[in-house]
Design a protein around this motif. Structure first.
Motif, PDB file in Angstrom:
ATOM      1  N   TYR A  49       3.761   6.122  -5.428  1.00 16.95           N
ATOM      2  CA  TYR A  49       3.757   6.392  -6.872  1.00 16.95           C
ATOM      3  C   TYR A  49       2.445   7.002  -7.370  1.00 16.95           C
ATOM      4  O   TYR A  49       2.358   7.401  -8.533  1.00 16.95           O
ATOM      5  CB  TYR A  49       4.062   5.119  -7.656  1.00 16.95           C
ATOM      6  CG  TYR A  49       5.506   4.716  -7.520  1.00 16.95           C
ATOM      7  CD1 TYR A  49       6.503   5.459  -8.130  1.00 16.95           C
ATOM      8  CD2 TYR A  49       5.876   3.623  -6.762  1.00 16.95           C
ATOM      9  CE1 TYR A  49       7.840   5.115  -7.999  1.00 16.95           C
ATOM     10  CE2 TYR A  49       7.212   3.266  -6.616  1.00 16.95           C
ATOM     11  CZ  TYR A  49       8.177   4.029  -7.232  1.00 16.95           C
ATOM     12  OH  TYR A  49       9.492   3.691  -7.099  1.00 16.95           O
ATOM     13  N   SER A  50       1.438   7.086  -6.537  1.00 23.15           N
ATOM     14  CA  SER A  50       0.149   7.608  -6.979  1.00 23.15           C
ATOM     15  C   SER A  50       0.179   9.069  -7.438  1.00 23.15           C
ATOM     16  O   SER A  50      -0.543   9.409  -8.380  1.00 23.15           O
ATOM     17  CB  SER A  50      -0.916   7.400  -5.903  1.00 23.15           C
ATOM     18  OG  SER A  50      -0.605   8.130  -4.744  1.00 23.15           O
ATOM     19  N   PRO A  51       0.986   9.969  -6.849  1.00 22.51           N
ATOM     20  CA  PRO A  51       1.006  11.335  -7.389  1.00 22.51           C
ATOM     21  C   PRO A  51       1.456  11.389  -8.842  1.00 22.51           C
ATOM     22  O   PRO A  51       0.860  12.111  -9.659  1.00 22.51           O
ATOM     23  CB  PRO A  51       1.985  12.071  -6.473  1.00 22.51           C
ATOM     24  CG  PRO A  51       1.953  11.338  -5.200  1.00 22.51           C
ATOM     25  CD  PRO A  51       1.747   9.903  -5.587  1.00 22.51           C
ATOM     26  N   GLN A  52       2.481  10.621  -9.187  1.00 24.16           N
ATOM     27  CA  GLN A  52       2.980  10.639 -10.570  1.00 24.16           C
ATOM     28  C   GLN A  52       1.959  10.042 -11.532  1.00 24.16           C
ATOM     29  O   GLN A  52       1.733  10.575 -12.616  1.00 24.16           O
ATOM     30  CB  GLN A  52       4.298   9.861 -10.644  1.00 24.16           C
ATOM     31  CG  GLN A  52       5.128  10.196 -11.831  1.00 24.16           C
ATOM     32  CD  GLN A  52       5.788  11.552 -11.700  1.00 24.16           C
ATOM     33  OE1 GLN A  52       6.155  11.960 -10.630  1.00 24.16           O
ATOM     34  NE2 GLN A  52       5.932  12.235 -12.792  1.00 24.16           N
ATOM     35  N   ILE A  53       1.326   8.966 -11.143  1.00 27.28           N
ATOM     36  CA  ILE A  53       0.313   8.337 -11.994  1.00 27.28           C
ATOM     37  C   ILE A  53      -0.869   9.278 -12.194  1.00 27.28           C
ATOM     38  O   ILE A  53      -1.369   9.446 -13.309  1.00 27.28           O
ATOM     39  CB  ILE A  53      -0.130   6.983 -11.393  1.00 27.28           C
ATOM     40  CG1 ILE A  53       1.041   5.997 -11.420  1.00 27.28           C
ATOM     41  CG2 ILE A  53      -1.332   6.418 -12.131  1.00 27.28           C
ATOM     42  CD1 ILE A  53       0.826   4.764 -10.597  1.00 27.28           C
ATOM     43  N   LEU A  54      -1.309   9.911 -11.128  1.00 25.98           N
ATOM     44  CA  LEU A  54      -2.413  10.864 -11.212  1.00 25.98           C
ATOM     45  C   LEU A  54      -2.036  12.080 -12.057  1.00 25.98           C
ATOM     46  O   LEU A  54      -2.874  12.623 -12.785  1.00 25.98           O
ATOM     47  CB  LEU A  54      -2.849  11.289  -9.814  1.00 25.98           C
ATOM     48  CG  LEU A  54      -4.099  12.138  -9.706  1.00 25.98           C
ATOM     49  CD1 LEU A  54      -5.301  11.427 -10.321  1.00 25.98           C
ATOM     50  CD2 LEU A  54      -4.384  12.464  -8.254  1.00 25.98           C
ATOM     51  N   ILE A  57       0.841  -1.208   0.000  1.00 29.97           N
ATOM     52  CA  ILE A  57       0.000   0.000   0.000  1.00 29.97           C
ATOM     53  C   ILE A  57       0.870   1.249   0.000  1.00 29.97           C
ATOM     54  O   ILE A  57       0.566   2.231  -0.676  1.00 29.97           O
ATOM     55  CB  ILE A  57      -0.960  -0.008   1.211  1.00 29.97           C
ATOM     56  CG1 ILE A  57      -1.911  -1.194   1.136  1.00 29.97           C
ATOM     57  CG2 ILE A  57      -1.726   1.287   1.333  1.00 29.97           C
ATOM     58  CD1 ILE A  57      -2.821  -1.189  -0.059  1.00 29.97           C
ATOM     59  N   GLY A  58       1.966   1.220   0.740  1.00 30.76           N
ATOM     60  CA  GLY A  58       2.890   2.347   0.750  1.00 30.76           C
ATOM     61  C   GLY A  58       3.489   2.612  -0.622  1.00 30.76           C
ATOM     62  O   GLY A  58       3.660   3.753  -1.025  1.00 30.76           O
ATOM     63  N   GLY A  59       3.797   1.540  -1.344  1.00 35.44           N
ATOM     64  CA  GLY A  59       4.313   1.692  -2.704  1.00 35.44           C
ATOM     65  C   GLY A  59       3.294   2.314  -3.637  1.00 35.44           C
ATOM     66  O   GLY A  59       3.622   3.165  -4.461  1.00 35.44           O
TER      67      GLY A  59
END
Length: 158
Positions: A37-42, A31-33
């Protein structure tokens, strides 16, 4: 307010909050991973959405797609940088220094690291974070615009 500006501001706020959370209290493991990386994907998704919505609204030129992507990338990079700066200034530096000392890092190394946690250093790190992200957004805008111009997903006949 135009679509790229709206997507840039809303996406930037969400991305800035995710970046802040990542810097302050990102959980370990899978979940931490994902959160890391979620800001870049978003960021990439917002640029794509902005170009796609602009194209659907009738601005199908290359210049129009690039303009939409770059405007979105600009607003997101600025707001993302603000979230990064606030997050960097709220990191528990004292706790990290104590953890490093307890786990074998020398006092000289810890003192060298602590000297880098000044307001000027935080501003430099924020600029170092924002500028490559904006340039990456420009490249993604270029790629998405070219892809959407070659294959028109709004017109099934090509």
């Amino acid at each position: 307010m135009s679509v790229p500006v709206r997507i840039g501001i809303i996406g930037g706020i969400i991305i800035g909050l995710l970046q802040f959370y990542t810097l302050i209290a990102c959980p370990p493991g899978f979940i931490g991973g994902i959160i890391f990386y979620s800001p870049q994907i978003l960021y990439f998704a917002c640029i794509y959405l902005s170009i796609r919505k602009t194209k659907a609204a009738g601005e199908a030129s290359f210049k129009g797609g690039m303009k939409a992507g770059v405007i979105t990338a600009f607003f997101i990079a600025i707001i993302w940088g603000i979230g990064f700066f606030i997050g960097m200034n709220n990191i528990d530096v004292h706790g990290q220094a104590l953890y490093a000392l307890a786990h074998g890092t020398s006092k000289a190394d810890v003192l060298a690291i602590l000297k880098g946690w000044t307001q000027d250093a935080m501003i430099e790190r924020t600029k170092f974070w924002m500028i490559p992200n904006f340039l990456l957004g420009f490249v993604v805008s270029l790629a998405v615009t070219i892809i959407l111009r070659r294959k028109n997903p709004l017109n099934p006949e090509g």
